[in-house]
Motif scaffolding. Structure first.
Motif, PDB file in Angstrom:
ATOM      1  N   LEU A   1       1.160  -1.421  -0.138  1.00  0.00           N
ATOM      2  CA  LEU A   1      -0.161  -0.263  -0.435  1.00  0.00           C
ATOM      3  C   LEU A   1       0.742   1.257   0.078  1.00  0.00           C
ATOM      4  CD1 LEU A   1      -2.613  -1.237   2.642  1.00  0.00           C
ATOM      5  CD2 LEU A   1      -3.199  -0.493   0.331  1.00  0.00           C
ATOM      6  N   LEU A   2       2.134   1.339   0.404  1.00  0.00           N
ATOM      7  CA  LEU A   2       3.005   2.130   0.504  1.00  0.00           C
ATOM      8  C   LEU A   2       3.674   2.238  -0.352  1.00  0.00           C
ATOM      9  CD1 LEU A   2       4.115   4.603   2.325  1.00  0.00           C
ATOM     10  CD2 LEU A   2       6.052   3.013   3.304  1.00  0.00           C
ATOM     11  N   VAL A   3       3.841   1.939  -1.211  1.00  0.00           N
ATOM     12  CA  VAL A   3       4.296   1.938  -2.752  1.00  0.00           C
ATOM     13  C   VAL A   3       3.460   2.237  -3.838  1.00  0.00           C
ATOM     14  CG1 VAL A   3       5.035   0.327  -4.635  1.00  0.00           C
ATOM     15  CG2 VAL A   3       6.308  -0.705  -2.589  1.00  0.00           C
ATOM     16  N   GLY A   4       2.065   1.835  -3.570  1.00  0.00           N
ATOM     17  CA  GLY A   4       1.011   2.214  -4.185  1.00  0.00           C
ATOM     18  C   GLY A   4       1.140   3.846  -3.821  1.00  0.00           C
ATOM     19  N   LEU A   5       1.308   4.653  -2.242  1.00  0.00           N
ATOM     20  CA  LEU A   5       0.806   5.997  -2.334  1.00  0.00           C
ATOM     21  C   LEU A   5       2.041   6.344  -2.819  1.00  0.00           C
ATOM     22  CD1 LEU A   5      -0.062   5.841   1.271  1.00  0.00           C
ATOM     23  CD2 LEU A   5      -2.051   6.832  -0.987  1.00  0.00           C
ATOM     24  N   ILE A   6       3.594   6.007  -2.973  1.00  0.00           N
ATOM     25  CA  ILE A   6       4.717   6.695  -3.249  1.00  0.00           C
ATOM     26  C   ILE A   6       4.038   6.681  -4.925  1.00  0.00           C
ATOM     27  CG2 ILE A   6       7.287   6.038  -3.912  1.00  0.00           C
ATOM     28  CD1 ILE A   6       7.131   4.625  -1.043  1.00  0.00           C
ATOM     29  N   LYS A   7       4.056   5.706  -6.135  1.00  0.00           N
ATOM     30  CA  LYS A   7       3.789   6.068  -6.977  1.00  0.00           C
ATOM     31  C   LYS A   7       2.691   7.026  -7.568  1.00  0.00           C
ATOM     32  CE  LYS A   7       5.303   0.836  -8.353  1.00  0.00           C
ATOM     33  NZ  LYS A   7       5.114  -0.338  -8.862  1.00  0.00           N
ATOM     34  N   ALA A   8       1.849   6.538  -6.236  1.00  0.00           N
ATOM     35  CA  ALA A   8       0.380   7.796  -7.051  1.00  0.00           C
ATOM     36  C   ALA A   8       1.544   8.903  -6.632  1.00  0.00           C
ATOM     37  CB  ALA A   8      -0.237   7.835  -6.605  1.00  0.00           C
ATOM     38  N   ASP A   9       2.399   9.283  -5.798  1.00  0.00           N
ATOM     39  CA  ASP A   9       2.970  10.468  -5.517  1.00  0.00           C
ATOM     40  C   ASP A   9       1.816  11.064  -3.811  1.00  0.00           C
ATOM     41  OD1 ASP A   9       5.148  12.738  -4.800  1.00  0.00           O
ATOM     42  OD2 ASP A   9       3.946  13.896  -6.925  1.00  0.00           O
ATOM     43  N   GLN A  10       1.135  10.564  -3.372  1.00  0.00           N
ATOM     44  CA  GLN A  10       0.565  11.227  -2.883  1.00  0.00           C
ATOM     45  C   GLN A  10       1.163  10.620  -1.627  1.00  0.00           C
ATOM     46  OE1 GLN A  10      -2.698   8.720  -3.213  1.00  0.00           O
ATOM     47  NE2 GLN A  10      -3.538   9.422  -4.880  1.00  0.00           N
ATOM     48  N   VAL A  11       2.717  10.778  -0.872  1.00  0.00           N
ATOM     49  CA  VAL A  11       3.199  10.390   0.093  1.00  0.00           C
ATOM     50  C   VAL A  11       4.354  11.872   0.153  1.00  0.00           C
ATOM     51  CG1 VAL A  11       4.044   8.819  -0.259  1.00  0.00           C
ATOM     52  CG2 VAL A  11       3.554   9.461   2.283  1.00  0.00           C
ATOM     53  N   SER A  12       4.573  12.300   1.818  1.00  0.00           N
ATOM     54  CA  SER A  12       5.598  12.759   1.626  1.00  0.00           C
ATOM     55  C   SER A  12       6.979  11.709   1.737  1.00  0.00           C
ATOM     56  CB  SER A  12       6.325  13.699   2.632  1.00  0.00           C
ATOM     57  OG  SER A  12       5.868  13.812   3.806  1.00  0.00           O
ATOM     58  N   ASN A  13       7.667  12.490   1.702  1.00  0.00           N
ATOM     59  CA  ASN A  13       9.562  11.885   1.647  1.00  0.00           C
ATOM     60  C   ASN A  13       9.559  11.435   3.218  1.00  0.00           C
ATOM     61  OD1 ASN A  13       9.985  11.769  -0.816  1.00  0.00           O
ATOM     62  ND2 ASN A  13      11.713  12.911  -0.802  1.00  0.00           N
ATOM     63  N   LYS A  14       8.724  12.801   4.231  1.00  0.00           N
ATOM     64  CA  LYS A  14       9.093  12.274   6.197  1.00  0.00           C
ATOM     65  C   LYS A  14       7.993  11.224   6.079  1.00  0.00           C
ATOM     66  CE  LYS A  14       8.692  14.510   9.966  1.00  0.00           C
ATOM     67  NZ  LYS A  14       8.622  15.768  10.847  1.00  0.00           N
TER      68      LYS A  14
ATOM     69  N   THR B   1       6.898   5.577   8.358  1.00  0.00           N
ATOM     70  CA  THR B   1       6.408   5.161   8.304  1.00  0.00           C
ATOM     71  C   THR B   1       7.278   3.442   7.772  1.00  0.00           C
ATOM     72  OG1 THR B   1       4.572   6.031   6.608  1.00  0.00           O
ATOM     73  CG2 THR B   1       4.287   3.306   6.419  1.00  0.00           C
ATOM     74  N   VAL B   2       8.016   3.495   6.725  1.00  0.00           N
ATOM     75  CA  VAL B   2       8.883   2.092   6.690  1.00  0.00           C
ATOM     76  C   VAL B   2       9.700   1.476   8.704  1.00  0.00           C
ATOM     77  CG1 VAL B   2      11.321   1.688   6.063  1.00  0.00           C
ATOM     78  CG2 VAL B   2       9.463   2.308   4.219  1.00  0.00           C
ATOM     79  N   LEU B   3       9.810   2.696   8.794  1.00  0.00           N
ATOM     80  CA  LEU B   3      10.344   2.581  10.496  1.00  0.00           C
ATOM     81  C   LEU B   3       9.462   1.742  11.532  1.00  0.00           C
ATOM     82  CD1 LEU B   3      12.949   5.592  10.421  1.00  0.00           C
ATOM     83  CD2 LEU B   3      13.673   3.192   9.952  1.00  0.00           C
ATOM     84  N   HIS B   4       9.126   2.602  11.221  1.00  0.00           N
ATOM     85  CA  HIS B   4       7.457   1.881  12.066  1.00  0.00           C
ATOM     86  C   HIS B   4       7.131   0.503  11.482  1.00  0.00           C
ATOM     87  CE1 HIS B   4       3.869   1.671  13.552  1.00  0.00           C
ATOM     88  NE2 HIS B   4       3.318   3.138  14.158  1.00  0.00           N
TER      89      HIS B   4
END
Length: 323
Positions: free
Chosen positions: A31-44, A49-52
């Motif tokens: 799901l996180l990959v999907g948000l990244i590809k859709a440019d809907q999430v900031s780098n921070k 999220t990855v660390l969490h």
């Protein structure tokens, strides 16, 4: 995203939704990959999220940095493939710091064969990311490296047409770091999960007339990253099905030795020594038997007597001790 949406991810629009989701971790990473590809999430938010997901809660480099599930390291690699070089560098930088702080994290990476995956990635990465990957490879290789991984490493050092391949010189630093190990070459790692112990054959009778001793090298690596207050790890436990017998466990930074004569009643001795996390100790516990006077319990750390007490430690039972 279609596959993820079919599994309940259709309403995921923010990283907060991912963290609150009841889906399994592999789905959350996708799901996180999907948000990244859709440019809907900031780098921070990606980093947090990855660390969490790696540590199973809010990440903190001093108090909560232990990787909970080793397979999540592999899922993290899939996320990194969708990230730009600057974001990859940020994640790898924090991840390497996590590895340096805990052998549990190093062991998690070893379980998923991270060295092999990183060596495959190295050829096509940005120079800045490559530097971070080489640094991390040095940390991992000094902990554990397989023959297959070592062959892959040497293959990348091989020159082609009389010229060094990309990153070859950098990889030489990994070879220099490999022998720099702090601690024994061979050891057992007990993560505190079900089945993580060494089981001995049942003991019918104890050699009480000669006394007995337990000796080993030990290193505490707390799950929380700070102390072992919550885990209460056992050094050994020789008890019957009724709870009668001998045990030694850590509580905080102290070692508590127990001799349980009948269920719920016995003797305990707290060793007055502070065992620091992530440090190797040679621990020996001696049960000394005296026929005409009270028996003793002695504890040695790194060859020095640090605690002793008079204790009638002898346990008399007809039951077989399970170890």
């Amino acid at each position: 995203m279609a596959e993820v949406a079919d599994k309940g991810g259709g309403d995921i629009k923010h990283v907060e939704d991912i963290l609150k989701s009841t889906e399994k971790d592999d789905v959350k990473f996708r799901l996180l990959v999907g948000l990244i590809k859709a440019d809907q999430v900031s780098n921070k938010d990606v980093v947090n999220t990855v660390l969490h997901l790696l540590v199973g809660g809010e990440f903190e480099i001093e108090t909560n940095f232990i990787i909970q599930e080793s397979q999540n390291v592999f899922f993290m690699l899939e996320v990194l493939k969708a990230c730009p070089p600057t974001l990859q560098a940020e994640i790898w930088s924090v991840f390497t710091a996590m590895l340096k702080k805990s052998r549990r994290n190093l062991n998690a990476c070893t379980e998923v064969g991270l060295i092999e995956h990183v060596l495959c990635m190295l050829e096509n990465t940005d120079d800045v990311v490559a530097d971070l990957l080489v640094e991390m490879l040095g940390v991992l290789a000094s902990y554990s490296i397989t023959v297959k991984e070592l062959r892959m490493l040497f293959a990348l050092l091989k020159a082609k047409d009389g010229q060094w391949t990309r990153n070859s010189v950098k990889l030489l630093s990994v070879l220099r770091q490999m022998p720099q190990r702090h601690g024994p070459d061979e050891f057992f790692s007990f993560p505190g999960k079900k089945g993580s112990f060494i089981s001995l054959p049942p003991i019918r009778t104890w050699p009480y007339q000669n006394g007995w001793a337990f000796s080993c090298w030990i290193r505490l690596d707390p799950v929380t990253g700070v102390t072992v207050e919550k885990e209460k790890p056992y050094l050994y436990c020789f008890r019957t099905s009724k709870g009668v017998g001998y045990s030694a466990h850590f509580l905080g930074s102290s070692l508590v030795i127990t001799s349980m004569k009948i269920k719920g009643k016995g003797f305990q001795h707290c060793v007055k020594y502070e065992f620091s996390p992530r440090k190797w100790y040679m621990v020996t516990i001696c049960h000394v038997y005296y026929r005409w006077s009270r028996s003793e319990l002695r504890c040695y750390v790194d060859g020095e007597l640090v605690s002793f007490t008079d204790m009638s430690w002898l346990v008399s039972t007809n039951d077989v001790s399970k170890n």
